[in-house]
Design a protein around this motif. Structure first.
Motif, short mmCIF file in Angstrom:
data_model
loop_
_atom_site.label_atom_id
_atom_site.label_comp_id
_atom_site.label_asym_id
_atom_site.label_seq_id
_atom_site.Cartn_x
_atom_site.Cartn_y
_atom_site.Cartn_z
N MET A 1 2.64 2.03 5.16
CA MET A 1 3.23 3.19 5.64
C MET A 1 4.21 3.12 6.81
O MET A 1 5.39 3.72 6.67
N LEU A 2 3.92 2.37 7.78
CA LEU A 2 4.89 1.94 8.81
C LEU A 2 6.04 1.21 8.46
O LEU A 2 7.25 1.37 8.77
N LEU A 3 5.89 0.22 7.52
CA LEU A 3 6.76 -0.52 6.83
C LEU A 3 7.77 0.24 6.16
O LEU A 3 9.04 0.26 5.95
N GLY B 1 -16.23 -2.86 6.39
CA GLY B 1 -15.14 -3.74 6.74
C GLY B 1 -14.14 -3.97 5.57
O GLY B 1 -13.02 -3.88 6.02
N ARG B 2 -14.63 -3.74 4.47
CA ARG B 2 -13.86 -3.69 3.36
C ARG B 2 -12.61 -2.41 3.31
O ARG B 2 -11.70 -2.19 3.11
N GLU B 3 -13.43 -1.34 3.89
CA GLU B 3 -12.73 0.13 3.96
C GLU B 3 -11.84 -0.06 5.00
O GLU B 3 -10.70 0.59 5.07
N PHE B 4 -12.31 -0.77 6.20
CA PHE B 4 -11.47 -0.99 7.23
C PHE B 4 -10.09 -1.45 7.03
O PHE B 4 -9.03 -1.16 7.45
N LEU B 5 -10.13 -2.60 6.18
CA LEU B 5 -9.16 -3.49 5.88
C LEU B 5 -8.06 -2.64 5.12
O LEU B 5 -7.03 -2.85 5.15
N GLY B 6 -8.84 -1.68 3.91
CA GLY B 6 -8.00 -0.91 3.00
C GLY B 6 -7.14 0.05 3.98
O GLY B 6 -5.81 0.38 3.56
N LEU B 7 -7.86 0.36 5.00
CA LEU B 7 -7.11 1.43 5.82
C LEU B 7 -5.91 0.64 6.70
O LEU B 7 -4.71 1.18 6.92
N VAL B 8 -6.40 -0.49 7.14
CA VAL B 8 -5.20 -1.33 8.09
C VAL B 8 -4.00 -1.52 6.92
O VAL B 8 -2.95 -1.41 7.19
N ILE B 9 -4.29 -1.70 5.72
CA ILE B 9 -3.13 -2.07 4.84
C ILE B 9 -2.24 -0.74 4.46
O ILE B 9 -1.25 -0.83 4.44
N HIS C 1 6.28 13.62 7.05
CA HIS C 1 5.32 14.24 7.74
C HIS C 1 3.84 13.95 7.07
O HIS C 1 2.85 13.80 7.79
N VAL C 2 3.94 14.01 5.66
CA VAL C 2 2.79 13.63 4.82
C VAL C 2 2.44 12.11 5.51
O VAL C 2 1.21 11.93 5.66
N SER C 3 3.26 11.26 5.55
CA SER C 3 3.19 9.84 5.75
C SER C 3 2.49 9.87 7.14
O SER C 3 1.63 9.13 7.48
N LEU C 4 3.00 10.67 8.04
CA LEU C 4 2.76 10.73 9.70
C LEU C 4 1.31 10.88 9.78
O LEU C 4 0.43 10.17 10.36
N MET C 5 0.95 12.18 8.96
CA MET C 5 -0.23 12.64 8.97
C MET C 5 -1.31 11.47 8.42
O MET C 5 -2.46 11.47 9.09
N HIS C 6 -1.04 11.16 7.50
CA HIS C 6 -1.85 10.34 6.82
C HIS C 6 -2.15 8.96 7.49
O HIS C 6 -3.39 8.56 7.57
N MET C 7 -1.00 8.54 8.11
CA MET C 7 -1.46 7.24 8.93
C MET C 7 -2.10 7.67 10.14
O MET C 7 -3.09 6.78 10.59
N THR C 8 -2.08 8.80 10.70
CA THR C 8 -2.72 9.17 11.95
C THR C 8 -4.19 9.24 11.60
O THR C 8 -4.91 8.68 12.22
N MET C 9 -4.68 9.84 10.45
CA MET C 9 -6.11 9.88 10.02
C MET C 9 -6.46 8.56 9.75
O MET C 9 -7.50 8.16 10.05
N CYS C 10 -5.80 7.78 9.19
CA CYS C 10 -6.24 6.28 8.81
C CYS C 10 -6.34 5.48 10.14
O CYS C 10 -7.42 4.73 9.99
#
Length: 175
Positions: free
Chosen positions: A125-127, A112-120, A78-87
């Protein structure tokens, strides 16, 4: 069914030792990367937000590195899911903003760098989801690539002086 004991036999076998060790190493490396990313936020105007954004996956990845089946834990999930949702929500906003207003390439823009960090973060987290149950060769290969990618990107930013020239002052003093 086992004829001798009457118990049902498990159809899933544990992953090969190489996969498990590789997965743990990748998670420890990503935990280090996320912790380092949180640390370099120290002189950013909105450091608190970004430090937390990176510390959460650092802790989650570290826990997976110690014990991959932790991903089956209710709290971890649930922490992972909530964090992924926010990201995902913030990355969507940054992506839209960059699409509409970016003056340079994505690498030149702080957003753009912040965007790439969120994508990573999202991809990692999905992996990590269900890593206690399934660790196949494809997942390990993707994990290895994603583990190396942020470090290579960081090195690229570090050695490319032209790229760093357009950064805001608070970004120039980082590692």
């Amino acid at each position: 069914m086992d004829v001798h004991s009457g118990r049902k036999l498990s159809t899933s076998s544990p992953p090969p030792r190489f996969y498990l060790v590789s997965w743990r190493v990748c998670n420890i490396c990503m935990a280090f990367f996320f912790a380092l990313a949180a640390y370099v936020q120290i002189n950013d105007p909105d450091a608190g937000i970004w430090a937390v954004a990176y510390l959460i996956p650092a802790v989650l990845s570290f826990l997976v590195g110690l014990n991959p089946p932790v991903t089956d834990n209710f709290i971890w999930k649930h922490v992972s899911l909530m964090h992924m949702t926010m990201c995902f929500m913030v990355a969507t906003l940054w992506g839209w903003y960059l699409h509409r207003h970016a003056k340079n390439t994505i690498f030149h823009e702080e957003e753009g760098r912040e965007f790439l960090g969120l994508v990573i973060i999202i991809i990692w987290m999905l992996l990590c989801q269900n890593s206690g149950k399934y660790l196949g060769g494809f997942k390990i290969s993707v994990a290895g690539f994603i583990t190396v990618l942020p470090f290579v990107m960081w090195l690229y930013y570090y050695i490319n002086k032209e790229l760093r020239a357009s950064w805001p002052e608070h970004c120039k003093n980082t590692i």
